[in-house]
Design an enzyme around this catalytic site. Structure first.
Site, PDB file in Angstrom:
ATOM      1  N   SER A 110       0.819  -1.209   0.000  1.00  0.00           N
ATOM      2  CA  SER A 110       0.000   0.000   0.000  1.00  0.00           C
ATOM      3  C   SER A 110       0.852   1.258   0.000  1.00  0.00           C
ATOM      4  O   SER A 110       2.021   1.249   0.403  1.00  0.00           O
ATOM      5  CB  SER A 110      -0.914   0.014   1.229  1.00  0.00           C
ATOM      6  N   CYS A 118      -2.727  -4.652  -7.372  1.00  0.00           N
ATOM      7  CA  CYS A 118      -2.271  -3.282  -7.576  1.00  0.00           C
ATOM      8  C   CYS A 118      -2.335  -2.899  -9.045  1.00  0.00           C
ATOM      9  O   CYS A 118      -2.302  -1.718  -9.392  1.00  0.00           O
ATOM     10  CB  CYS A 118      -0.861  -3.096  -7.035  1.00  0.00           C
TER      11      CYS A 118
END
Length: 503
Positions: free
Chosen positions: A232, A287
């Site tokens: 993240s 992602c």
């Protein structure tokens, strides 16, 4: 939590052996489809992290001098073992992450590509030489390992992401400490054990588990020379800054908001199928997921068919090979995704397909969210500004390709983007003008093959060098430049020459 069933305890891996942690802090690893506790992972103590690094540092002294040929042969054996264990690795991924078995098997194959690339270390690590750069003087470069490296990986690819890190690092002569995600650690541990079974000496490759405290220990440890992170944006920024401030080489591949442009001349059937796979595969927990579809011109007329095909996708446990969408990794992830869907409705987006309140027969406790489709999405909405990381597609409509390119370039992230078109001119214009690191042309997930570098950009990346390809070798080595001149045995001696002419 305290440990209650030792048979479920996930070990550390230090100096070539499984080590049972003495930690008093443990976390349940839960099957996302059933909520069954399938393992318990320790949050390693500071002493355990220090021991892993100490062993890696000790192993580096001899491993760095191991011949390129021997390192190559170990990588060749590792790729063989990895290929032979695709099925059990995929089963572990599905059990702890939730992704479907075909998706998990595909993840292992992508990791295998990196290992196969590492088998080329005998040519990858070659330096350069200029003979007679000046009269009688040769200049050459050597790519040497930097020491102990460390990798911190996210939950969404527990096999592929470690493969983005340690195979090239150890093949180049470094030693390594891996901290996999505490949400699905056993497939990462099994991967490391396969590498050690292939012939890595004890201490070359180690595993510690944990949360933020262990991450900080890795960033701060004086004997770790380089840190690679994939996950993240929040954690990645912290890792990059903290490791850099501690004097380490650092790279962070972070969050994204990936877009896919669809032009009217695209192959409709192929485009829509690819859009659904890119948005909903792995329950959107990638992602590289293309979660924003930018429809140009009359392609807005495709929206009903996009929704209709999304409704046909099968939702089920990862063990069901017919399932298209498995459960999300945790109840917290599910709650976050459903909260963002609710915010999209509240902020004015049009909810065309609602994946909330999804029920799968026989799996009432599963973390399931069905395919969700929004249209009329604005750039100010939470579903656009935040990475949903769930099976949700946001549709944006624009009039022209120029408008679509400008729309994507205005987003701060630059991980990946794609275009679907039959026009070579449009594709070339797109690849030249788009300000995003990884570009797909009629490819929905533009992750390059392993011998090309992973090149996300802007807010999706911190650090000059990315994983894989030539950049990975640069990251895990330091270049030493040697300028050498040799005199004949009968040359005049005794006089110190303090200048060297480069004419």
């Amino acid at each position: 939590m305290s440990q209650t069933n030792n048979s479920l305890n996930v070990p550390l891996y230090i100096n070539g052996e499984r080590v049972q942690s003495v930690s008093t802090e443990w976390r349940d690893v839960v099957n996302p489809a059933t909520q069954e506790v399938v393992a318990r992972v320790p949050f390693a103590t500071e002493a355990e992290v220090n021991q892993a690094v100490a062993n890696a540092k000790q192993a580096f002294a001899s491993w760095r001098n191991t011949s390129l040929g021997q390192r190559m042969r170990i990588m060749l054996k590792f790729q063989q073992l990895l290929r032979e264990n695709i099925a059990p690795l995929a089963e572990l991924i599905t059990r702890e992450h939730g992704k479907t078995l075909p998706d998990a098997e595909g993840e292992v194959m992508r990791g295998l590509e990196v290992v196969e690339h590492a088998c080329s270390i005998t040519s990858l690590q070659l330096g350069e030489l200029a003979e007679n750069a000046a009269s009688g003087i040769d200049v050459y470069t050597i790519h040497q390992p930097i020491g102990v490296g460390a990798g911190i990986t996210a939950f969404n690819f527990p096999v592929m992401l470690p493969c983005f890190m340690f195979p090239i690092a150890v093949a180049a002569g470094n030693t390594f400490v891996l901290k996999p995600s505490e949400q699905d650690p056993t497939s990462s541990l099994f991967l490391v054990e396969l590498a050690n079974r292939a012939g890595l000496p004890p201490g070359v490759l180690n595993v510690v588990h944990g949360g933020p405290d262990v991450v900080n220990m890795i960033c701060d440890h004086p004997d770790i020379r380089a840190v690679s992170f994939i996950g993240s944006t929040k954690v990645g920024t912290h890792v990059y800054n903290r490791a850099s401030q501690a004097g380490k080489r650092a790279q962070s591949m972070m969050g994204a908001k990936n877009h896919c442009i669809v032009l009217p001349d695209a192959n409709k059937d192929q485009a829509i199928n690819n859009l659904l796979g890119a948005a909903f595969g792995a329950a959107g927990q990638r992602c590289m997921a293309n979660s924003v579809v930018v429809l140009v011109g009359e392609t807005k007329e495709w929206i009903p068919e996009i929704v209709a095909r999304s409704k046909l996708l099968k939702i089920g446990p990862g063990t069901d090979r017919e399932a298209d969408v498995g459960p999300m990794v945790s109840k917290a992830a599910k709650a976050r995704t459903e909260g963002l869907i609710a915010s999209g409705v509240e902020q004015g987006a049009k909810l065309l397909l609602d994946g909330r309140n999804c029920r799968v027969e026989g799996y009432a406790e599963g973390n399931f969210v069905g395919p969700t489709v929004f249209s009329g999405v604005g750039v100010e909405m939470d579903i656009y500004t935040q990475e949903i990381f769930g099976p949700a597609m946001c549709i944006v409509e624009v009039a022209t390709l120029d408008e679509a390119i400008a729309f994507i370039n205005a987003n701060p992230n630059g991980n990946g983007t794609s275009i679907f078109t039959s026009s070579g001119w449009a594709a070339r214009k797109f690849q030249n003008e788009i300000d995003v690191g990884q570009v797909g042309i009629n490819v929905p997930l533009p992750v390059p093959v392993a011998y090309f570098s992973f090149t996300g950009s802007r807010a999706s990346k911190l650090g000059d060098l990315g994983p894989n390809g030539k950049q990975a070798l640069q990251f895990w080595t330091q270049t030493k430049t040697v300028t050498a001149r040799w005199f004949a045995p009968d040359a005049d001696g005794g006089k110190v020459n303090t200048t060297i002419s480069m004419k």
